[in-house]
Design a protein around this motif. Structure first.
Motif, PDB file in Angstrom:
ATOM      1  N   ALA A 338       0.828  -1.202   0.000  1.00  0.00           N
ATOM      2  CA  ALA A 338       0.000   0.000   0.000  1.00  0.00           C
ATOM      3  C   ALA A 338       0.867   1.258   0.000  1.00  0.00           C
ATOM      4  CB  ALA A 338      -0.918  -0.009   1.230  1.00  0.00           C
ATOM      5  N   LEU A 339       2.020   1.194   0.681  1.00  0.00           N
ATOM      6  CA  LEU A 339       2.926   2.338   0.708  1.00  0.00           C
ATOM      7  C   LEU A 339       3.547   2.579  -0.663  1.00  0.00           C
ATOM      8  CD1 LEU A 339       3.631   4.258   2.985  1.00  0.00           C
ATOM      9  CD2 LEU A 339       5.677   2.895   3.462  1.00  0.00           C
ATOM     10  N   ASN A 340       3.834   1.496  -1.389  1.00  0.00           N
ATOM     11  CA  ASN A 340       4.279   1.609  -2.785  1.00  0.00           C
ATOM     12  C   ASN A 340       3.289   2.434  -3.595  1.00  0.00           C
ATOM     13  OD1 ASN A 340       5.710  -1.689  -3.084  1.00  0.00           O
ATOM     14  ND2 ASN A 340       6.789   0.236  -3.030  1.00  0.00           N
ATOM     15  N   LEU A 341       2.046   1.998  -3.547  1.00  0.00           N
ATOM     16  CA  LEU A 341       1.010   2.625  -4.355  1.00  0.00           C
ATOM     17  C   LEU A 341       0.734   4.056  -3.915  1.00  0.00           C
ATOM     18  CD1 LEU A 341      -1.497  -0.352  -4.726  1.00  0.00           C
ATOM     19  CD2 LEU A 341       0.129   0.518  -6.412  1.00  0.00           C
ATOM     20  N   ALA A 342       0.743   4.289  -2.591  1.00  0.00           N
ATOM     21  CA  ALA A 342       0.493   5.640  -2.089  1.00  0.00           C
ATOM     22  C   ALA A 342       1.585   6.602  -2.558  1.00  0.00           C
ATOM     23  CB  ALA A 342       0.414   5.631  -0.565  1.00  0.00           C
ATOM     24  N   GLY A 343       2.846   6.178  -2.433  1.00  0.00           N
ATOM     25  CA  GLY A 343       3.948   7.029  -2.878  1.00  0.00           C
ATOM     26  C   GLY A 343       3.905   7.279  -4.365  1.00  0.00           C
ATOM     27  N   TYR A 344       3.640   6.232  -5.140  1.00  0.00           N
ATOM     28  CA  TYR A 344       3.589   6.397  -6.586  1.00  0.00           C
ATOM     29  C   TYR A 344       2.417   7.277  -7.003  1.00  0.00           C
ATOM     30  CZ  TYR A 344       3.306   5.399 -11.551  1.00  0.00           C
ATOM     31  OH  TYR A 344       3.236   5.524 -12.916  1.00  0.00           O
ATOM     32  N   PHE A 345       1.292   7.166  -6.305  1.00  0.00           N
ATOM     33  CA  PHE A 345       0.128   7.991  -6.644  1.00  0.00           C
ATOM     34  C   PHE A 345       0.448   9.465  -6.438  1.00  0.00           C
ATOM     35  CE2 PHE A 345      -3.951  10.044  -5.645  1.00  0.00           C
ATOM     36  CZ  PHE A 345      -4.648   9.750  -6.817  1.00  0.00           C
ATOM     37  N   VAL A 346       1.154   9.793  -5.356  1.00  0.00           N
ATOM     38  CA  VAL A 346       1.558  11.183  -5.124  1.00  0.00           C
ATOM     39  C   VAL A 346       2.458  11.667  -6.254  1.00  0.00           C
ATOM     40  CG1 VAL A 346       2.917  12.702  -3.629  1.00  0.00           C
ATOM     41  CG2 VAL A 346       1.320  11.058  -2.618  1.00  0.00           C
ATOM     42  N   ALA A 347       3.458  10.854  -6.606  1.00  0.00           N
ATOM     43  CA  ALA A 347       4.369  11.218  -7.693  1.00  0.00           C
ATOM     44  C   ALA A 347       3.626  11.307  -9.021  1.00  0.00           C
ATOM     45  CB  ALA A 347       5.496  10.195  -7.798  1.00  0.00           C
ATOM     46  N   PHE A 348       2.717  10.381  -9.248  1.00  0.00           N
ATOM     47  CA  PHE A 348       1.926  10.353 -10.477  1.00  0.00           C
ATOM     48  C   PHE A 348       1.104  11.628 -10.639  1.00  0.00           C
ATOM     49  CE2 PHE A 348      -2.608   9.468 -11.362  1.00  0.00           C
ATOM     50  CZ  PHE A 348      -2.561   9.354 -12.751  1.00  0.00           C
ATOM     51  N   CYS A 352       1.521  14.488 -13.575  1.00  0.00           N
ATOM     52  CA  CYS A 352       0.396  14.918 -14.412  1.00  0.00           C
ATOM     53  C   CYS A 352       0.264  16.436 -14.409  1.00  0.00           C
ATOM     54  CB  CYS A 352      -0.901  14.279 -13.928  1.00  0.00           C
ATOM     55  SG  CYS A 352      -1.029  12.512 -14.268  1.00  0.00           S
ATOM     56  N   VAL A 353       0.395  17.047 -13.238  1.00  0.00           N
ATOM     57  CA  VAL A 353       0.329  18.514 -13.141  1.00  0.00           C
ATOM     58  C   VAL A 353       1.458  19.146 -13.946  1.00  0.00           C
ATOM     59  CG1 VAL A 353       0.565  20.475 -11.566  1.00  0.00           C
ATOM     60  CG2 VAL A 353      -0.846  18.517 -10.916  1.00  0.00           C
ATOM     61  N   TYR A 354       2.664  18.594 -13.820  1.00  0.00           N
ATOM     62  CA  TYR A 354       3.814  19.138 -14.546  1.00  0.00           C
ATOM     63  C   TYR A 354       3.614  19.025 -16.051  1.00  0.00           C
ATOM     64  CZ  TYR A 354       8.489  19.432 -16.530  1.00  0.00           C
ATOM     65  OH  TYR A 354       9.562  19.767 -17.305  1.00  0.00           O
ATOM     66  N   GLN A 355       3.175  17.855 -16.528  1.00  0.00           N
ATOM     67  CA  GLN A 355       2.982  17.657 -17.957  1.00  0.00           C
ATOM     68  C   GLN A 355       1.887  18.574 -18.501  1.00  0.00           C
ATOM     69  OE1 GLN A 355       4.908  16.104 -19.809  1.00  0.00           O
ATOM     70  NE2 GLN A 355       5.820  14.350 -18.794  1.00  0.00           N
ATOM     71  N   TYR A 356       0.804  18.732 -17.731  1.00  0.00           N
ATOM     72  CA  TYR A 356      -0.277  19.612 -18.174  1.00  0.00           C
ATOM     73  C   TYR A 356       0.204  21.061 -18.253  1.00  0.00           C
ATOM     74  CZ  TYR A 356      -4.666  22.198 -18.213  1.00  0.00           C
ATOM     75  OH  TYR A 356      -5.670  23.065 -18.538  1.00  0.00           O
ATOM     76  N   THR A 357       0.937  21.486 -17.221  1.00  0.00           N
ATOM     77  CA  THR A 357       1.456  22.860 -17.212  1.00  0.00           C
ATOM     78  C   THR A 357       2.418  23.084 -18.374  1.00  0.00           C
ATOM     79  OG1 THR A 357       1.276  22.898 -14.797  1.00  0.00           O
ATOM     80  CG2 THR A 357       2.663  24.587 -15.826  1.00  0.00           C
ATOM     81  N   LYS A 358       3.266  22.107 -18.636  1.00  0.00           N
ATOM     82  CA  LYS A 358       4.222  22.218 -19.734  1.00  0.00           C
ATOM     83  C   LYS A 358       3.500  22.302 -21.071  1.00  0.00           C
ATOM     84  CE  LYS A 358       8.193  19.811 -21.771  1.00  0.00           C
ATOM     85  NZ  LYS A 358       9.074  18.615 -21.672  1.00  0.00           N
ATOM     86  N   LEU A 359       2.460  21.495 -21.230  1.00  0.00           N
ATOM     87  CA  LEU A 359       1.699  21.505 -22.470  1.00  0.00           C
ATOM     88  C   LEU A 359       1.019  22.850 -22.684  1.00  0.00           C
ATOM     89  CD1 LEU A 359       0.895  19.695 -24.855  1.00  0.00           C
ATOM     90  CD2 LEU A 359      -1.129  19.018 -23.570  1.00  0.00           C
ATOM     91  N   GLN A 360       0.489  23.433 -21.623  1.00  0.00           N
ATOM     92  CA  GLN A 360      -0.141  24.741 -21.743  1.00  0.00           C
ATOM     93  C   GLN A 360       0.873  25.810 -22.139  1.00  0.00           C
ATOM     94  OE1 GLN A 360      -3.512  25.109 -21.656  1.00  0.00           O
ATOM     95  NE2 GLN A 360      -3.352  22.876 -21.502  1.00  0.00           N
ATOM     96  N   ARG A 361       2.090  25.729 -21.570  1.00  0.00           N
ATOM     97  CA  ARG A 361       3.130  26.696 -21.944  1.00  0.00           C
ATOM     98  C   ARG A 361       3.504  26.564 -23.415  1.00  0.00           C
ATOM     99  NH1 ARG A 361       5.769  25.293 -16.966  1.00  0.00           N
ATOM    100  NH2 ARG A 361       7.312  24.091 -18.172  1.00  0.00           N
ATOM    101  N   LEU A 362       3.584  25.332 -23.894  1.00  0.00           N
ATOM    102  CA  LEU A 362       3.900  25.110 -25.296  1.00  0.00           C
ATOM    103  C   LEU A 362       2.814  25.673 -26.204  1.00  0.00           C
ATOM    104  CD1 LEU A 362       5.311  21.468 -25.137  1.00  0.00           C
ATOM    105  CD2 LEU A 362       6.584  23.513 -25.786  1.00  0.00           C
ATOM    106  N   LYS A 363       1.552  25.489 -25.807  1.00  0.00           N
ATOM    107  CA  LYS A 363       0.449  26.033 -26.601  1.00  0.00           C
ATOM    108  C   LYS A 363       0.491  27.556 -26.622  1.00  0.00           C
ATOM    109  CE  LYS A 363      -2.903  22.258 -26.140  1.00  0.00           C
ATOM    110  NZ  LYS A 363      -4.253  21.873 -25.632  1.00  0.00           N
ATOM    111  N   GLN A 364       0.789  28.152 -25.474  1.00  0.00           N
ATOM    112  CA  GLN A 364       0.883  29.607 -25.418  1.00  0.00           C
ATOM    113  C   GLN A 364       2.021  30.117 -26.289  1.00  0.00           C
ATOM    114  OE1 GLN A 364       1.244  30.557 -21.259  1.00  0.00           O
ATOM    115  NE2 GLN A 364      -0.847  29.881 -20.762  1.00  0.00           N
ATOM    116  N   ALA A 365       3.166  29.419 -26.230  1.00  0.00           N
ATOM    117  CA  ALA A 365       4.307  29.821 -27.051  1.00  0.00           C
ATOM    118  C   ALA A 365       3.974  29.700 -28.532  1.00  0.00           C
ATOM    119  CB  ALA A 365       5.522  28.981 -26.704  1.00  0.00           C
ATOM    120  N   ALA A 366       3.257  28.615 -28.900  1.00  0.00           N
ATOM    121  CA  ALA A 366       2.874  28.423 -30.294  1.00  0.00           C
ATOM    122  C   ALA A 366       1.913  29.516 -30.737  1.00  0.00           C
ATOM    123  CB  ALA A 366       2.243  27.050 -30.474  1.00  0.00           C
ATOM    124  N   ALA A 367       0.965  29.911 -29.849  1.00  0.00           N
ATOM    125  CA  ALA A 367       0.015  30.966 -30.186  1.00  0.00           C
ATOM    126  C   ALA A 367       0.733  32.305 -30.397  1.00  0.00           C
ATOM    127  CB  ALA A 367      -1.024  31.093 -29.082  1.00  0.00           C
TER     128      ALA A 367
END
Length: 374
Positions: A338-348, A352-367
């Motif tokens: 359970a500790l494996n999964l809990a730690g990975y879920f936090v990292a996961f 996801c937040v980092y990838q979404y933020t990065k994608l938004q920055r790329l879209k803004q730069a492209a615009a």
């Protein structure tokens, strides 16, 4: 290949003959930013308005075919990783450098056939000087990354290895700052810290924690992050951007040559002494199938990259990681706490937040780029 081959990038995981999936994700994002749009599914198909006059049957066919490529990529990518784990840890073939070298030889041959004989994709027409300056350093880092990541399979479970790969965005960001291609921000630093804490919690809960294997896996991630940065600096920035087949053709031979050094000093004597025994205990057809699966991963990536958006590939990569964790736990009976999964879920979640933020920055730069051109 995350994982031998390499596929790869960007990816999370990464198998020895493939380019890591994390690089491929970065390639997709860069392509989207440069063009200012998503791909067929990401924009023209899935987002087409009903009143646009587009043939609805054609749109659905495009969507279905595109996500079939996603399923194929996920299936082959998981197969490469699980196949490598089984071959290295559950058969007498405990030689990760030899296996990686075999993959490079197989994929170099296939890359030559695809690029030079079948001409499926054009060559980059690179001079020997450029090859030595730009490709060989990348091949050397790729060799180190694949050597260590495949060696980690001897000590760690696939599920735990997948969890550690959550560190890739943070390592890539740190290497990018050192190279002057990333700018420090408090929000990104906090996000990366959360990822690191999540992985640390997962490591604390790992029942089969082997320090040697963890150090090998962390070393593989560091070298992979450095490789991705060199790809951007030495290849992409110079207008020599390569698809997966071109990368096989150019980078696999350099990687294979670099692997000859550790192979000679660490595995050559033992493999030579046990050659006959190995051929008896491990059917050569298995080795051929293993290398062929790694090559198929590159084929799947080649087909996928033009059919989906960067966001789609990121989502598919996340789903693939969870599937791998579950599948490896079932197939290899590796305990997942359970500790494996809990730690990975936090990292996961932080990834996801980092990838979404990065994608938004790329879209803004492209615009902004489109506005400037207009």
């Amino acid at each position: 290949m995350a994982d031998t081959s390499t596929s790869k990038a960007q990816e999370r995981s990464r198998p020895s003959a493939s380019l890591q999936a994390s690089q491929l994700k970065s390639d997709a994002e860069a392509a989207m930013a440069a063009s200012g749009s998503s791909s067929k599914v990401g924009s023209s198909a899935a987002d087409a308005p009903l009143g646009s006059g587009a043939d609805s049957d054609s749109v659905w066919l495009t969507v279905v075919s595109a996500y079939m490529y996603v399923i194929i990529w996920m299936t082959v990518s998981c197969s490469v990783i699980l196949f490598n784990k089984w071959l290295l840890a559950y058969t007498p073939f405990h030689y990760p450098i030899t296996l990686t070298l075999w993959h490079m030889a197989f994929c170099s041959t296939c890359g030559f056939i695809v690029v030079r004989v079948l001409k499926v994709t054009p060559s980059v027409n690179m001079s020997w000087t450029d090859y030595g300056k730009r490709v060989v350093p990348i091949g050397a880092l790729y060799a180190l990354s694949l050597w260590l990541s495949n060696s980690a399979y001897l000590y760690l479970s696939v599920s735990f290895i997948q969890m550690t790969k959550s560190l890739m965005p943070g390592l890539t960001f740190l290497v990018g700052m050192m190279a002057g291609r990333e700018t420090y921000s408090h929000s990104t630093a906090i996000n990366m810290t959360i990822i690191a804490v999540g992985v640390a919690v997962a490591a604390y809960g790992e029942l089969n924690f082997v320090l040697k294997g963890v150090l090998m896996q962390l070393g593989a991630l560091v070298f992979e992050a450095a490789r991705l940065m060199l790809v951007q600096v030495l290849i992409d920035a110079k207008g020599m951007k390569m698809n997966s087949f071109q990368s096989l053709y150019y980078i696999s031979p350099a990687c294979g040559v670099c692997l000859l050094v550790p192979f000679y000093f660490m595995e050559y004597d033992e493999v030579s002494a046990k050659y006959s025994t190995l051929l008896t205990s491990v059917d050569p057809k298995i080795l051929i199938a293993n290398a062929a699966t790694a090559f198929l991963l590159n084929l799947a990536v080649f087909l996928l990259i033009g059919k989906t958006s960067a966001l789609t590939m990121n989502i598919a990569g996340v789903i693939k990681d969870w599937i791998l964790i579950a599948a490896s736990g079932y197939l290899f009976q590796s305990p997942i706490t359970a500790l494996n999964l809990a730690g990975y879920f936090v990292a996961f979640c932080a990834v996801c937040v980092y990838q979404y933020t990065k994608l938004q920055r790329l879209k803004q730069a492209a615009a902004v780029a489109r506005k400037d051109r207009g």
